[in-house]
Design a protein around this motif. Structure first.
Motif, mmCIF file in Angstrom:
data_model
loop_
_atom_site.group_PDB
_atom_site.id
_atom_site.type_symbol
_atom_site.label_atom_id
_atom_site.label_comp_id
_atom_site.label_asym_id
_atom_site.label_seq_id
_atom_site.Cartn_x
_atom_site.Cartn_y
_atom_site.Cartn_z
ATOM 1 N N MET A 52 30.982 37.941 33.456
ATOM 2 C CA MET A 52 32.143 38.117 34.336
ATOM 3 C C MET A 52 32.659 39.545 34.278
ATOM 4 O O MET A 52 33.054 40.112 35.308
ATOM 5 N N ALA A 53 32.662 40.159 33.093
ATOM 6 C CA ALA A 53 33.112 41.543 32.973
ATOM 7 C C ALA A 53 32.211 42.475 33.765
ATOM 8 O O ALA A 53 32.692 43.400 34.446
ATOM 9 N N GLU A 54 30.917 42.224 33.729
ATOM 10 C CA GLU A 54 29.977 43.063 34.470
ATOM 11 C C GLU A 54 30.233 42.967 35.970
ATOM 12 O O GLU A 54 30.252 43.987 36.678
ATOM 13 N N ARG A 55 30.460 41.755 36.443
ATOM 14 C CA ARG A 55 30.684 41.578 37.885
ATOM 15 C C ARG A 55 31.997 42.214 38.328
ATOM 16 O O ARG A 55 32.048 42.934 39.333
ATOM 17 N N ARG A 56 33.053 41.965 37.577
ATOM 18 C CA ARG A 56 34.362 42.489 37.975
ATOM 19 C C ARG A 56 34.439 44.010 37.836
ATOM 20 O O ARG A 56 35.098 44.679 38.637
ATOM 21 N N CYS A 57 33.795 44.554 36.824
ATOM 22 C CA CYS A 57 33.785 46.005 36.674
ATOM 23 C C CYS A 57 33.000 46.667 37.799
ATOM 24 O O CYS A 57 33.403 47.702 38.334
ATOM 25 N N GLU A 58 31.883 46.050 38.157
ATOM 26 C CA GLU A 58 31.077 46.600 39.251
ATOM 27 C C GLU A 58 31.871 46.588 40.551
ATOM 28 O O GLU A 58 31.852 47.567 41.311
ATOM 29 N N ASP A 59 32.598 45.497 40.802
ATOM 30 C CA ASP A 59 33.403 45.404 42.018
ATOM 31 C C ASP A 59 34.511 46.455 42.037
ATOM 32 O O ASP A 59 34.917 46.940 43.103
ATOM 33 N N ALA A 60 35.017 46.813 40.849
ATOM 34 C CA ALA A 60 36.130 47.754 40.753
ATOM 35 C C ALA A 60 35.685 49.195 40.549
ATOM 36 O O ALA A 60 36.523 50.101 40.457
ATOM 37 N N GLU A 103 35.909 29.394 30.656
ATOM 38 C CA GLU A 103 36.189 30.094 31.911
ATOM 39 C C GLU A 103 37.634 30.577 31.961
ATOM 40 O O GLU A 103 37.910 31.691 32.434
ATOM 41 N N ALA A 104 38.560 29.761 31.449
ATOM 42 C CA ALA A 104 39.968 30.146 31.447
ATOM 43 C C ALA A 104 40.200 31.367 30.568
ATOM 44 O O ALA A 104 40.925 32.298 30.942
ATOM 45 N N VAL A 105 39.575 31.372 29.393
ATOM 46 C CA VAL A 105 39.716 32.507 28.475
ATOM 47 C C VAL A 105 39.135 33.776 29.086
ATOM 48 O O VAL A 105 39.777 34.834 29.118
ATOM 49 N N VAL A 106 37.928 33.663 29.574
ATOM 50 C CA VAL A 106 37.211 34.827 30.102
ATOM 51 C C VAL A 106 37.880 35.365 31.361
ATOM 52 O O VAL A 106 37.940 36.587 31.571
ATOM 53 N N ASP A 107 38.385 34.486 32.180
ATOM 54 C CA ASP A 107 39.079 34.894 33.401
ATOM 55 C C ASP A 107 40.267 35.790 33.065
ATOM 56 O O ASP A 107 40.453 36.869 33.653
ATOM 57 N N VAL A 108 41.079 35.366 32.093
ATOM 58 C CA VAL A 108 42.265 36.140 31.713
ATOM 59 C C VAL A 108 41.876 37.471 31.081
ATOM 60 O O VAL A 108 42.432 38.522 31.416
ATOM 61 N N LEU A 109 40.932 37.442 30.172
ATOM 62 C CA LEU A 109 40.520 38.666 29.474
ATOM 63 C C LEU A 109 40.024 39.729 30.445
ATOM 64 O O LEU A 109 40.444 40.888 30.398
ATOM 65 N N THR A 110 39.130 39.343 31.321
ATOM 66 C CA THR A 110 38.533 40.330 32.232
ATOM 67 C C THR A 110 39.510 40.784 33.310
ATOM 68 O O THR A 110 39.524 41.958 33.696
ATOM 69 N N ARG A 111 40.331 39.872 33.781
ATOM 70 C CA ARG A 111 41.305 40.227 34.814
ATOM 71 C C ARG A 111 42.279 41.291 34.302
ATOM 72 O O ARG A 111 42.564 42.284 34.963
ATOM 73 N N LYS A 112 42.792 41.078 33.097
ATOM 74 C CA LYS A 112 43.756 42.024 32.538
ATOM 75 C C LYS A 112 43.094 43.350 32.156
ATOM 76 O O LYS A 112 43.706 44.422 32.300
ATOM 77 N N ALA A 113 41.865 43.291 31.673
ATOM 78 C CA ALA A 113 41.173 44.521 31.297
ATOM 79 C C ALA A 113 40.908 45.413 32.501
ATOM 80 O O ALA A 113 41.127 46.636 32.460
ATOM 81 N N VAL A 114 40.449 44.821 33.587
ATOM 82 C CA VAL A 114 40.192 45.592 34.806
ATOM 83 C C VAL A 114 41.501 46.146 35.367
ATOM 84 O O VAL A 114 41.564 47.299 35.814
ATOM 85 N N ARG A 115 42.550 45.355 35.322
ATOM 86 C CA ARG A 115 43.853 45.830 35.806
ATOM 87 C C ARG A 115 44.329 47.025 34.982
ATOM 88 O O ARG A 115 44.851 47.992 35.525
ATOM 89 N N ALA A 116 44.139 46.962 33.659
ATOM 90 C CA ALA A 116 44.558 48.069 32.787
ATOM 91 C C ALA A 116 43.809 49.351 33.148
ATOM 92 O O ALA A 116 44.393 50.443 33.153
ATOM 93 N N CYS A 117 42.520 49.217 33.420
ATOM 94 C CA CYS A 117 41.737 50.397 33.816
ATOM 95 C C CYS A 117 42.269 50.993 35.105
ATOM 96 O O CYS A 117 42.470 52.213 35.218
ATOM 97 N N LYS A 118 42.507 50.154 36.098
ATOM 98 C CA LYS A 118 43.003 50.637 37.393
ATOM 99 C C LYS A 118 44.373 51.279 37.257
ATOM 100 O O LYS A 118 44.637 52.357 37.793
ATOM 101 N N ASP A 119 45.272 50.620 36.534
ATOM 102 C CA ASP A 119 46.644 51.112 36.405
ATOM 103 C C ASP A 119 46.711 52.450 35.682
ATOM 104 O O ASP A 119 47.617 53.253 35.923
#
Length: 393
Positions: A292-300, A255-271
């Motif tokens: 997690m990537a699917e959920r966070r990408c859908e939200d963003a 969960e720690a690994v996946v949380d960081v990976l997806t959080r930074k990836a979504v931020r990079a897309c937005k920025d």
């Protein structure tokens, strides 16, 4: 005309991948995958707890010709039908890369076909075209494997790939392997941790999230501290004579690994104003990362593209996919003195011949019209004809 093998006027390319411990050979026509043959030496490395470069190189030597022959049979094509040979020129293990580059040069020279030395990381991005069609331009890519954790912006996969961030120590896959070793789960660690974590509680232990503070690099990754934290937590449990809850540790670490990976990836897309995120590399096969990537990408409001697990790990199909794109876009072929580059930067999606190098002469007297020229020297025609008739047809 289009058929089950793709459009006949699209480039037919064979790709060779030997950057680590898997001998991959793929054949692609345009964006259509015709063959994906893999010979893995992972079992030979298991007793060492990691990949041994010399063992990997020898395994590639033994597997190369049979794997190429198997791919040609799967695709139902002859080597003489190919429009080009692509090979991973780097990054990766030097000895392993040299086996693939040498084999690709030999086949390309004997067949009179153009040679394309391509980048391993760019290939991981391009492979998604085989499943979801042409890449949007630009595409944001999160590549996660045993050797790489990178965020890349790709306006043009054949000529313009820009690194935004990468790991400063352990890559994500490397951290999975090391934690699995501490838990006595064997090698490789990613698949087994993913499986065991399904029975654990991802919130049981709050492990650290590296480089997520307000002053930390926005797109870089660090998993060394996380790995150490997990190891010390396990050691403390064992020292106290308590049983280690393997499933909870696996789930919480993952969960720690996946949380960081997806959080930074979504931020990079937005920025960067990018609406598409592609995830590739061996760790992209992880079920929790995908969820997690699917959920966070859908939200963003970001479109997520992830190839099926078999195309996420190292394979020849991804190399063939990038090679076919090079041919289709008229990128220049590599020179015959192409060499392996273990630290080939991702900013070089492929290794073209130098601007003032001699023509890329295949010596067969034919003009291969793929954006590069060929001479009329027939000095090794006899060698070519013998090779085609007896070895590669």
């Amino acid at each position: 005309m289009a058929d089950a093998s793709g459009r006949r006027d699209e480039p037919l390319v064979l790709g060779i991948e030997t950057s680590c411990d898997e001998t991959g050979v793929g054949i692609v026509r345009g964006h259509t995958l015709l063959a994906d043959a893999v010979a893995s030496s992972v079992d030979e490395h298991a007793r060492f707890g990691g990949v041994v470069p010399e063992v990997a190189s020898r395994a590639h030597l033994e597997a190369m010709v049979p794997t190429i022959q198997r791919a040609l049979r799967q695709a139902g094509v002859a080597a003489s039908d190919l429009d080009g040979i692509a090979v991973t020129a780097g990054p990766g293990l030097s000895g392993a890369l040299l086996v693939g580059v040498s084999a690709a040069k030999a086949y390309a020279y004997a067949l009179g076909k153009p040679l394309y030395g391509v980048n391993h990381l760019a290939s991981h991005i391009c492979v998604d075209q085989l499943e979801h069609g042409a890449l949007p331009e630009p595409t944001m890519a999160l590549l996660v494997s045993g050797g790489h954790s990178s965020l890349l912006l790709a306006p043009d996969i054949t000529s313009d790939v820009r690194p935004l961030g990468s790991t400063i120590d352990d890559a994500a896959g490397e951290a999975f392997d090391k934690v699995a070793r501490v838990l006595n789960l064997g090698f490789p660690g990613g698949p087994v941790i993913d499986r065991i974590a399904r029975d654990g509680d991802p919130d049981a232990i709050r492990f650290p999230r590296g480089l997520t503070g307000p002053r930390d690099a926005a797109y870089d990754f660090s998993f060394s501290g996380l790995k150490t934290s997990v190891a010390r937590w396990i050691e403390a449990k064992r020292a106290a004579g308590e049983e280690v809850p393997v499933a909870d540790v696996s789930a919480s670490f993952q969960e720690a690994v996946v949380d960081v990976l997806t959080r930074k990836a979504v931020r990079a897309c937005k920025d960067n104003g990018v609406e598409h995120l592609m995830i590739g590399g061996g760790v992209a096969a992880n079920s929790r990362l995908r969820a997690m990537a699917e959920r966070r990408c859908e939200d963003a409001g970001i479109v997520l593209r992830v190839p099926r697990p078999g195309l996420c790990t190292d394979n020849g199909a991804m190399v063939a996919a990038l090679g076919a794109e090079m041919v289709a876009r008229g990128r220049s072929a590599s020179a015959w003195d192409l060499s392996a580059d273990s630290s080939l930067p991702v900013t070089d999606p492929h290794v073209p011949a130098p601007p003032h190098a001699p023509d890329h002469d295949h010596g067969d007297g034919h003009d291969h019209d793929h954006g590069h020229s060929h001479g009329d020297d027939h000095s090794h025609d006899h060698f070519h004809e013998l090779s085609k008739d007896n070895l590669y047809s």
